[in-house]
Scaffold this active site. Structure first.
Site, PDB file in Angstrom:
ATOM      1  N   TYR A   7     -21.020 -37.112  26.779  1.00  0.00           N
ATOM      2  CA  TYR A   7     -20.627 -35.781  26.722  1.00  0.00           C
ATOM      3  C   TYR A   7     -20.690 -35.037  27.999  1.00  0.00           C
ATOM      4  O   TYR A   7     -21.209 -35.560  28.876  1.00  0.00           O
ATOM      5  CB  TYR A   7     -21.631 -34.667  25.844  1.00  0.00           C
ATOM      6  CG  TYR A   7     -23.020 -34.564  26.195  1.00  0.00           C
ATOM      7  CD1 TYR A   7     -23.247 -33.604  26.851  1.00  0.00           C
ATOM      8  CD2 TYR A   7     -23.972 -35.569  25.733  1.00  0.00           C
ATOM      9  CE1 TYR A   7     -24.745 -33.150  27.225  1.00  0.00           C
ATOM     10  CE2 TYR A   7     -25.072 -35.310  26.252  1.00  0.00           C
ATOM     11  CZ  TYR A   7     -25.676 -34.137  26.677  1.00  0.00           C
ATOM     12  OH  TYR A   7     -26.950 -34.126  27.318  1.00  0.00           O
ATOM     13  N   CYS A   8     -20.166 -33.691  28.315  1.00  0.00           N
ATOM     14  CA  CYS A   8     -20.229 -33.130  29.858  1.00  0.00           C
ATOM     15  C   CYS A   8     -20.260 -31.640  29.232  1.00  0.00           C
ATOM     16  O   CYS A   8     -20.580 -31.387  27.957  1.00  0.00           O
ATOM     17  CB  CYS A   8     -18.894 -33.472  30.481  1.00  0.00           C
ATOM     18  SG  CYS A   8     -17.468 -32.923  29.766  1.00  0.00           S
ATOM     19  N   ALA A   9     -19.680 -30.660  29.854  1.00  0.00           N
ATOM     20  CA  ALA A   9     -19.744 -29.376  29.406  1.00  0.00           C
ATOM     21  C   ALA A   9     -18.656 -28.957  28.353  1.00  0.00           C
ATOM     22  O   ALA A   9     -18.904 -28.306  27.622  1.00  0.00           O
ATOM     23  CB  ALA A   9     -19.408 -28.538  30.838  1.00  0.00           C
TER      24      ALA A   9
END
Length: 142
Positions: free
Chosen positions: A101-103
């Site tokens: 995941y990231c932002a």
């Protein structure tokens, strides 16, 4: 003699048909496996469920500065923009599922492509990133 020729002809036709269907089945299974590794962008609810059901590695690919907004508990931080990003990924266990995941989901989707090139086969990308995770009410830690 005519009956023998008919029987042999029938046998040859049957073998040909069975052979073709076996080849088709193998091709279909291969396509399903390829789809599995190429299409594992999942929503936050599915991501949460898979994360709790499977023993895998959770990786946050955001920058160090973004971590101050919170992270998913237990996530390993490997900055997507780090020069040694690929070499850090290469150290991870390829036999375990990998959760990314990231932002917002874009960087982790791009990271997933690099990870699959390294030989990982079970990779899940959190669509919408940690923003979607938090909007769904799932917990984060500082």
């Amino acid at each position: 003699m005519k009956n023998l020729i008919k029987t042999l002809r029938l046998l040859v036709i049957s073998i040909s048909i069975l052979s073709c269907s076996e080849t088709q089945s193998i091709a279909t299974n291969k396509d399903n496996i390829e789809q599995k590794t190429l299409h594992n962008n999942v929503d936050s609810k599915t991501f949460h469920t898979l994360l709790t059901q499977k023993l895998g590695t959770l990786v946050d690919v955001r920058t160090k500065g973004e971590l101050s907004n919170g992270k998913i508990k237990g996530a390993l931080h490997i900055d997507y923009y780090s020069p040694d990003f690929t070499s850090q990924l290469a150290k991870l266990d390829r036999s375990k599922p990998l959760f990314l995941y990231c932002a917002s989901g874009a960087r982790s989707r791009n990271a997933r492509r690099k990870i699959e090139a390294l030989g990982f086969t079970e990779v899940y990308n959190l669509q919408g990133g940690i923003n979607a995770w938090q909007n769904s009410g799932f917990p984060t830690t500082k």
